[in-house]
Design a protein around this motif. Structure first.
Motif, PDB file in Angstrom:
ATOM      1  N   LEU A  28     -10.121   2.729   0.581  1.00  0.00           N
ATOM      2  CA  LEU A  28      -8.724   3.202   0.520  1.00  0.00           C
ATOM      3  C   LEU A  28      -8.708   4.711   0.302  1.00  0.00           C
ATOM      4  CD1 LEU A  28      -5.715   2.395   0.493  1.00  0.00           C
ATOM      5  CD2 LEU A  28      -5.903   2.096  -1.985  1.00  0.00           C
ATOM      6  N   PHE A  57      -8.306  -3.495   6.072  1.00  0.00           N
ATOM      7  CA  PHE A  57      -7.031  -2.755   6.062  1.00  0.00           C
ATOM      8  C   PHE A  57      -6.392  -2.770   7.454  1.00  0.00           C
ATOM      9  CE2 PHE A  57      -9.682  -1.192   2.680  1.00  0.00           C
ATOM     10  CZ  PHE A  57      -8.816  -0.913   1.625  1.00  0.00           C
ATOM     11  N   ALA A  85      -7.623  -6.633   0.433  1.00  0.00           N
ATOM     12  CA  ALA A  85      -6.769  -5.439   0.307  1.00  0.00           C
ATOM     13  C   ALA A  85      -5.315  -5.759   0.626  1.00  0.00           C
ATOM     14  CB  ALA A  85      -7.298  -4.343   1.219  1.00  0.00           C
ATOM     15  N   ARG A  87      -3.790  -7.240   3.425  1.00  0.00           N
ATOM     16  CA  ARG A  87      -3.163  -6.983   4.739  1.00  0.00           C
ATOM     17  C   ARG A  87      -2.230  -8.115   5.151  1.00  0.00           C
ATOM     18  NH1 ARG A  87      -7.019  -8.642   9.192  1.00  0.00           N
ATOM     19  NH2 ARG A  87      -8.504 -10.009   8.148  1.00  0.00           N
ATOM     20  N   LEU A  90       0.979  -8.167   2.744  1.00  0.00           N
ATOM     21  CA  LEU A  90       1.962  -7.135   3.094  1.00  0.00           C
ATOM     22  C   LEU A  90       2.768  -7.549   4.320  1.00  0.00           C
ATOM     23  CD1 LEU A  90      -0.123  -3.875   2.531  1.00  0.00           C
ATOM     24  CD2 LEU A  90       1.958  -4.551   1.307  1.00  0.00           C
ATOM     25  N   VAL A 111      -5.867  -2.595  -5.521  1.00  0.00           N
ATOM     26  CA  VAL A 111      -5.669  -2.026  -4.180  1.00  0.00           C
ATOM     27  C   VAL A 111      -4.427  -2.646  -3.540  1.00  0.00           C
ATOM     28  CG1 VAL A 111      -6.650  -1.980  -1.831  1.00  0.00           C
ATOM     29  CG2 VAL A 111      -8.065  -1.326  -3.783  1.00  0.00           C
ATOM     30  N   CYS A 112      -4.254  -3.951  -3.709  1.00  0.00           N
ATOM     31  CA  CYS A 112      -3.052  -4.621  -3.179  1.00  0.00           C
ATOM     32  C   CYS A 112      -1.787  -3.975  -3.750  1.00  0.00           C
ATOM     33  CB  CYS A 112      -3.057  -6.100  -3.553  1.00  0.00           C
ATOM     34  SG  CYS A 112      -4.116  -7.122  -2.523  1.00  0.00           S
ATOM     35  N   ARG A 114      -1.427  -1.007  -5.113  1.00  0.00           N
ATOM     36  CA  ARG A 114      -1.259   0.384  -4.654  1.00  0.00           C
ATOM     37  C   ARG A 114      -0.735   0.430  -3.229  1.00  0.00           C
ATOM     38  NH1 ARG A 114      -6.897   2.471  -6.492  1.00  0.00           N
ATOM     39  NH2 ARG A 114      -6.709   3.939  -4.795  1.00  0.00           N
ATOM     40  N   ARG A 115      -1.006  -0.598  -2.464  1.00  0.00           N
ATOM     41  CA  ARG A 115      -0.525  -0.625  -1.071  1.00  0.00           C
ATOM     42  C   ARG A 115       0.853  -1.276  -0.955  1.00  0.00           C
ATOM     43  NH1 ARG A 115      -3.901  -3.417   2.704  1.00  0.00           N
ATOM     44  NH2 ARG A 115      -3.272  -1.926   4.285  1.00  0.00           N
TER      45      ARG A 115
END
Ligand SMILES: C[S@@+](CC[C@H](N)C(=O)[O-])C[C@H]1O[C@@H](n2cnc3c(N)ncnc32)[C@H](O)[C@@H]1O
Length: 256
Positions: A28, A57, A85, A87, A90, A111-112, A114-115
């Motif tokens: 990331l 990602f 992560a 994807r 999201l 990470v999830c 933050r995204r």
């Protein structure tokens, strides 16, 4: 002894930790760009494989038809099991579904978040089941995460836990791969070795390596659709619709 008769230096092995999560964080930080961070997977016969971590990602435009079809099958309250992560979380969240991204890796969960994944759970399916959350309508096990079924012994335990977490008409959508569709002598020998050890041919014992870190060793199961059908027999799930693309497939498991 090392070369030239000198004693070999004693070295420590890798430190056991969140290798997968640190790898995702590094990727990331590198802008999730291709070619920046590699994922190293070590198998217990010593075989090592490497692949670009950026694939965790990848946006939907880069997914296979199969993966997109799999996502279309999700509905209601969704649990993304082994979300990486995030994807798929999201994508499904953007489509208005109520998604929880579950992962045993604390840094993968971070990470999830933050995204932009709104709901995460750090822990196993068993940990979540013991917290008795609202029931889920869909479980997704994407990115070959049917592999989390682990082994013939682990499959009924995991599927019982998913049943405890599920609404009555829930479905589990899983992506898997036929392990025997390979010409590689290393993989074929590994399948044979597994059978000699009383394990399923496609039951791989692996760990992820990153820098000086290694995850714990864990079993990840690659099974054919026929093997999957047989594994489901003693469980509260049966094989519903399924589609294949080469050696890859997506299987929908329905509550009996
Ligand atoms: C192959 S990656 C797939 C990631 C994601 N589904 C994707 O397709 O991009 C497997 C993920 O499962 C997680 N994982 C491994 N063992 C797990 C377990 N027992 N329970 C939940 N997650 C697990 C790993 O940390 C990792 O994020």
């Amino acid at each position: 002894m090392g070369t030239q008769g000198k004693p070999m230096e004693v070295t420590d092995g890798p430190v056991v930790g969140d290798a997968f999560g640190v790898m995702l964080s590094d990727c990331l930080r590198a802008g999730a760009a291709a070619g920046e961070v590699l994922e190293f997977i070590e198998r217990d016969d010593g075989y090592i494989d490497a692949a670009d971590a950026a694939r965790y990602f990848a946006p939907p435009e880069e997914w296979s038809e199969l993966e997109r079809w799999a996502c279309e099958q999700a509905r209601g309250r969704v649990l993304d099991v082994g979300s990486g992560a995030g994807r798929h979380s999201l994508y499904l969240q953007d489509r208005g579904l109520d998604v929880t991204a579950l992962d045993v890796s604390p840094l993968a969960s971070e990470v999830c978040r933050r995204r932009g994944v709104r709901r995460t759970f750090t822990g196993s399916v068993y940990d979540l089941a013991s917290a008795s959350p609202e029931p889920f309508d869909t479980f997704v096990l994407f990115g070959n995460n049917l592999g989390l079924l682990g082994s013939a012994e682990e499959t009924p335990r995991l599927l019982d836990a998913l049943a405890r977490l599920s609404a009555p008409s829930a479905r589990a959508i899983g992506q898997g791969m036929d392990p025997y569709a390979t010409e590689s002598p290393y993989h074929r020998e590994y399948h044979e070795r597994n059978r000699r050890l009383g394990r399923m041919g496609g039951q791989v014992r692996i760990r992820v390596r990153h820098r000086n870190l290694a995850t714990q060793w864990f079993d990840y199961l690659f099974a054919t659709l026929d093997e999957l059908r047989a594994l489901l027999e003693p469980t509260p799930w049966r094989l519903g619709d399924h589609r294949a693309e080469g050696a890859s497939y997506v299987a929908i498991l329905e509550r009996r």
